[in-house]
Design a protein around this motif. Structure first.
Motif, PDB file in Angstrom:
ATOM      1  N   THR A   1      34.481  12.537 -28.216  1.00 16.33           N
ATOM      2  CA  THR A   1      33.024  12.598 -28.582  1.00 16.33           C
ATOM      3  C   THR A   1      32.682  11.351 -27.826  1.00 16.33           C
ATOM      4  N   THR A   2      33.260  10.410 -27.902  1.00 14.00           N
ATOM      5  CA  THR A   2      32.875   9.001 -27.204  1.00 14.00           C
ATOM      6  C   THR A   2      33.471   8.584 -25.807  1.00 14.00           C
ATOM      7  N   SER A   3      34.237   9.249 -25.363  1.00 16.44           N
ATOM      8  CA  SER A   3      35.114   8.878 -24.259  1.00 16.44           C
ATOM      9  C   SER A   3      35.710   7.611 -24.184  1.00 16.44           C
ATOM     10  N   GLN A   4      36.080   7.214 -25.428  1.00 16.62           N
ATOM     11  CA  GLN A   4      36.515   6.012 -25.640  1.00 16.62           C
ATOM     12  C   GLN A   4      38.147   5.818 -25.612  1.00 16.62           C
ATOM     13  N   VAL A   5      38.933   4.997 -24.795  1.00 22.03           N
ATOM     14  CA  VAL A   5      40.334   5.289 -24.672  1.00 22.03           C
ATOM     15  C   VAL A   5      40.951   3.734 -25.240  1.00 22.03           C
ATOM     16  N   LYS A   6      42.074   4.007 -26.099  1.00 18.80           N
ATOM     17  CA  LYS A   6      42.955   3.066 -26.571  1.00 18.80           C
ATOM     18  C   LYS A   6      44.456   3.395 -26.228  1.00 18.80           C
ATOM     19  N   GLY A   7      44.887   2.221 -25.783  1.00 29.97           N
ATOM     20  CA  GLY A   7      46.350   2.426 -25.254  1.00 29.97           C
ATOM     21  C   GLY A   7      47.311   1.381 -25.814  1.00 29.97           C
ATOM     22  N   THR A   8      48.572   1.692 -26.128  1.00 28.07           N
ATOM     23  CA  THR A   8      49.262   0.670 -26.386  1.00 28.07           C
ATOM     24  C   THR A   8      50.756   0.923 -25.838  1.00 28.07           C
ATOM     25  N   LEU A   9      50.875  -0.135 -24.833  1.00 36.00           N
ATOM     26  CA  LEU A   9      52.113  -0.155 -23.997  1.00 36.00           C
ATOM     27  C   LEU A   9      53.318  -1.098 -24.544  1.00 36.00           C
ATOM     28  N   LYS A  10      54.560  -0.463 -24.660  1.00 34.47           N
ATOM     29  CA  LYS A  10      55.618  -1.435 -25.141  1.00 34.47           C
ATOM     30  C   LYS A  10      56.766  -1.315 -24.409  1.00 34.47           C
TER      31      LYS A  10
ATOM     32  N   ARG B   1      63.818   0.691 -23.050  1.00 33.17           N
ATOM     33  CA  ARG B   1      63.000   1.576 -23.406  1.00 33.17           C
ATOM     34  C   ARG B   1      61.528   1.459 -23.032  1.00 33.17           C
ATOM     35  N   TRP B   2      60.995   2.144 -22.601  1.00 33.08           N
ATOM     36  CA  TRP B   2      59.538   2.257 -22.265  1.00 33.08           C
ATOM     37  C   TRP B   2      58.645   2.905 -23.131  1.00 33.08           C
ATOM     38  N   ARG B   3      57.601   2.646 -23.736  1.00 40.75           N
ATOM     39  CA  ARG B   3      56.651   3.590 -24.531  1.00 40.75           C
ATOM     40  C   ARG B   3      55.468   3.346 -24.341  1.00 40.75           C
ATOM     41  N   SER B   4      54.574   4.155 -24.392  1.00 45.47           N
ATOM     42  CA  SER B   4      53.145   4.323 -24.419  1.00 45.47           C
ATOM     43  C   SER B   4      52.418   5.333 -25.136  1.00 45.47           C
ATOM     44  N   ILE B   5      51.241   4.650 -25.906  1.00 50.10           N
ATOM     45  CA  ILE B   5      50.590   5.909 -26.711  1.00 50.10           C
ATOM     46  C   ILE B   5      49.199   5.567 -26.109  1.00 50.10           C
TER      47      ILE B   5
ATOM     48  N   GLU C   1      47.762  -4.078 -25.418  1.00 49.72           N
ATOM     49  CA  GLU C   1      46.900  -3.149 -25.890  1.00 49.72           C
ATOM     50  C   GLU C   1      45.550  -2.908 -24.847  1.00 49.72           C
ATOM     51  N   ILE C   2      45.297  -1.737 -24.626  1.00 43.76           N
ATOM     52  CA  ILE C   2      44.334  -1.492 -23.846  1.00 43.76           C
ATOM     53  C   ILE C   2      42.979  -0.763 -24.577  1.00 43.76           C
ATOM     54  N   ASP C   3      41.526  -0.925 -24.226  1.00 46.37           N
ATOM     55  CA  ASP C   3      40.577  -0.533 -24.907  1.00 46.37           C
ATOM     56  C   ASP C   3      39.542  -0.435 -23.821  1.00 46.37           C
TER      57      ASP C   3
ATOM     58  N   ASP D   1      43.830   8.817 -14.390  1.00 47.47           N
ATOM     59  CA  ASP D   1      43.708   7.589 -13.484  1.00 47.47           C
ATOM     60  C   ASP D   1      43.799   6.363 -14.153  1.00 47.47           C
ATOM     61  N   LEU D   2      43.198   6.292 -15.525  1.00 50.55           N
ATOM     62  CA  LEU D   2      43.202   4.785 -16.197  1.00 50.55           C
ATOM     63  C   LEU D   2      44.493   4.572 -16.627  1.00 50.55           C
ATOM     64  N   ILE D   3      45.327   5.709 -16.906  1.00 51.85           N
ATOM     65  CA  ILE D   3      46.726   5.343 -17.582  1.00 51.85           C
ATOM     66  C   ILE D   3      47.601   4.821 -16.499  1.00 51.85           C
TER      67      ILE D   3
END
Length: 277
Positions: free
Chosen positions: A172-181, A162-166, A199-201, A221-223
């Motif tokens: 308001t800040t254009s900040q992106v946080k990602g969690t890939l599992k 299983r692949w998961r990503s959130i 983790e991505i920030d 594109d970032l993802i």
């Protein structure tokens, strides 16, 4: 002897650690261990709810095309979840993973247009990268959340994965946080599990006259870049483990370069020596 509460706690921990695609097998096993269906049903509901939401379980929902994701980011109540594309809420039986009682839901109009734009680009991304995957794009309180899950089950070959990503965007800040599992279970003549996360920030850089289009394209594109980089690193790690790590752990063959057949031990010289003694 363990108390009922201790048994329920142990059974719950087993359930929450169930490999991809094997939750029903684990549930049936722990049901036998606990032995009391009434206590079991009452004691592990929270564990099943946590498993379904954390593992991004996918279910069929009456009247909705395709699979829906069960996620805490779309959780309205303990057993009610949002399907953002249709703005519907469905009730989920956590034991049977069956959806029912579909109702309308009021959306956050403030970011709905942006959410729809990102949803369309996410679907294109899924079609290109995860042909059998499922995604959901949620929007509320100035935040966009993308949930991605791709299951691959092959029990006939003794493996499931299983692949998961959130991905969460603060508009308001254009900040992106990602969690890939990534979680893989291989169980042919053994039991090997791999579970890894990253983790991505980062912050978006937008270039377009249309703000929604700019944000959506920059986000996808970032993802795409982050997930490809992570998947490439995983492939390299698998190769390293197969070539070196597992070889170092594996018991070496005897000098004959063949496995010892213990049913024919007397045909070997060592068998004759042992019998002589």
């Amino acid at each position: 002897m363990a108390t009922v509460e201790e048994k329920i706690s142990i059974a719950s921990s087993f359930l929450k650690a169930a490999p991809p695609g094997e939750i029903n097998d684990v549930f049936n096993d722990v049901r036998g261990l606990v032995g009391d269906d009434e206590l079991l049903d009452g004691g592990i509901l929270n564990a099943l709810e946590e498993y379904n939401t954390e593992e991004l379980a996918t279910v069929d929902v009456p009247g909705i095309e395709g699979k829906a994701i069960v996620s805490k980011h779309g959780q309205i109540e303990s057993d009610r979840f949002l399907h953002p594309k249709t703005n519907k809420v469905f009730k989920l039986d956590h034991f049977r993973q069956v959806a029912s009682d579909v109702q309308d839901h009021t959306v956050d109009e403030g970011i709905e247009e942006l959410r729809k734009t990102i949803e369309k680009d996410t679907e294109d991304y899924m079609a290109d990268r995860y042909a059998e995957g499922v995604s959901a794009v949620y929007g509320s309180n100035g935040k966009i959340t993308i949930a991605i899950v791709h299951n691959k089950y092959s029990p006939s070959n003794f493996w499931n994965g299983r692949w998961r990503s959130i991905w969460q965007l603060e508009t308001t800040t254009s900040q992106v946080k990602g969690t890939l599992k990534c979680k893989v279970h291989y169980y042919e003549d053994g039991n090997v599990q791999l579970e890894t996360s990253k983790e991505i920030d980062e912050k978006l850089s937008k270039t377009s006259a249309d703000p929604n289009t700019a944000v959506s394209r920059a986000l996808l594109d970032l993802i795409a870049t982050a997930e490809l980089k992570y998947q490439t690193a995983l492939n390299e790690s698998y190769h390293e483990m197969a070539e070196n790590t597992f070889n170092g752990l594996r018991r070496a063959l005897p000098m004959t370069r063949s496995k010892l057949d213990w049913n024919k031990i007397l045909t070997y010289r060592i068998g004759a020596e042992l019998s002589a003694k």
